[in-house]
Design a protein around this motif. Structure first.
Motif, mmCIF file in Angstrom:
data_model
loop_
_atom_site.group_PDB
_atom_site.id
_atom_site.type_symbol
_atom_site.label_atom_id
_atom_site.label_comp_id
_atom_site.label_asym_id
_atom_site.label_seq_id
_atom_site.Cartn_x
_atom_site.Cartn_y
_atom_site.Cartn_z
ATOM 1 N N TYR A 97 7.137 -4.184 -8.070
ATOM 2 C CA TYR A 97 6.516 -3.018 -7.441
ATOM 3 C C TYR A 97 5.187 -3.391 -6.785
ATOM 4 N N GLN A 100 6.110 -4.748 -3.482
ATOM 5 C CA GLN A 100 6.424 -3.661 -2.561
ATOM 6 C C GLN A 100 5.147 -2.998 -2.034
ATOM 7 N N PHE A 101 4.182 -2.788 -2.926
ATOM 8 C CA PHE A 101 2.911 -2.201 -2.501
ATOM 9 C C PHE A 101 2.223 -3.096 -1.477
ATOM 10 N N GLU A 102 2.215 -4.386 -1.737
ATOM 11 C CA GLU A 102 1.568 -5.321 -0.816
ATOM 12 C C GLU A 102 2.258 -5.320 0.537
ATOM 13 N N ALA A 103 3.568 -5.332 0.543
ATOM 14 C CA ALA A 103 4.295 -5.332 1.808
ATOM 15 C C ALA A 103 3.994 -4.082 2.623
ATOM 16 N N ALA A 104 3.837 -2.944 1.934
ATOM 17 C CA ALA A 104 3.603 -1.676 2.632
ATOM 18 C C ALA A 104 2.162 -1.513 3.093
ATOM 19 N N ASN A 105 1.213 -2.145 2.406
ATOM 20 C CA ASN A 105 -0.202 -1.821 2.635
ATOM 21 C C ASN A 105 -1.082 -2.995 3.069
ATOM 22 N N ASP A 235 2.544 4.489 -1.220
ATOM 23 C CA ASP A 235 2.987 4.172 0.130
ATOM 24 C C ASP A 235 1.780 4.119 1.066
ATOM 25 N N ALA A 236 1.984 3.591 2.261
ATOM 26 C CA ALA A 236 0.885 3.379 3.206
ATOM 27 C C ALA A 236 0.208 4.684 3.592
#
Length: 251
Positions: A97, A100-105, A235-236
């Motif tokens: 997770y 996922q946070f890093e990829a989105a933000n 999310d972003a």
């Protein structure tokens, strides 16, 4: 009479021999006792020496060493101290997770820090050693500490590479050789990072920051706080809204 005198002399001679034999036996007994005591003392001294040497080896490798170039509360800081908004991110490099946070933000966090609006404070921890067969959370965080200590400008790229190449949960994780290779790819010195990875120089630090996060109430990753308030949605759009609200409140 002569016969009686001879008998007495024989008895006296026999008594003298018996006393001499007893004296020799007592001397041997005392020697054995003293020798045993000395042996016990020597073994005790050797035992203490071995324990002290082992403790010294342990302290020299896994360590009280903290990496240099840290901000407050063991943060790895991106952005200016004067930024009105502080975004604090607790992450574990084994946590999907978090990836996922890093990829989105990632892109907007970099831009916010460049604009001077936000200071990002990364506080990586090692919660998830159980999710690998080789304590990957600790090993990866130890490698991150080595990079921050010797090549702080390489941290963010190394951080990103670890999430982009995150191993599956339950696997062995990236090998030490792979960790070193990604650190070098990010711009760190190979020999310096390899030594810290091999010696687990910052293992003690990883344990301390993980324990500190637990005491601070962090029970899972990622945990993201904007000016002290934890986000419910990561999310972003939710992050941007929280940062904008904090910026407005700071003006």
């Amino acid at each position: 009479m002569a016969s009686g005198s001879s008998t007495r002399d024989a008895r006296q001679a026999k008594a003298v021999q018996m006393r001499a034999a007893a004296a020799k036996a007592e001397a041997r007994r005392r020697t054995l006792v003293v020798g045993s005591v000395v042996l016990v003392v020597v073994l005790a001294i050797v035992g203490v020496f071995v324990v002290v040497q082992a403790a010294n080896r342990d302290s020299s490798t896994s360590s009280a060493a903290d990496p240099a170039n840290l901000g407050g509360d063991n943060s790895i800081v991106q952005g200016k101290d004067t930024a009105p908004v502080k975004v604090v991110i607790y992450e574990d490099f084994q946590c999907p997770y978090c990836a996922q946070f890093e990829a989105a933000n990632r892109e907007q966090l970099v831009q916010m820090a460049k604009d001077g609006d936000v200071q990002v404070q990364y506080r990586p921890i090692a919660f998830l050693d159980r999710a690998s067969t080789t304590n990957y959370s600790t090993r990866s965080l130890n490698a991150v500490a080595a990079v921050v200590n010797s090549s702080p400008d390489a941290f963010l790229e190394f951080h990103n590479l670890l999430f982009e190449n995150q191993p599956e949960e339950g696997s062995a994780g990236l090998s030490d050789e792979q960790l070193v290779a990604y650190a070098v790819q990010a711009g760190a010195d190979e020999a310096t990072i390899k030594k810290a990875v091999d010696d687990q120089t910052y293992k003690g630090w990883t344990e301390r920051v993980t324990e500190a996060s637990s005491k601070a109430g962090i029970s899972g990753t990622p945990t993201v706080k904007v000016n002290g308030t934890a986000l419910e949605n990561l999310d972003a759009a939710s992050l941007k809204k929280a940062v904008d609200t904090a910026l407005a409140a700071a003006q």
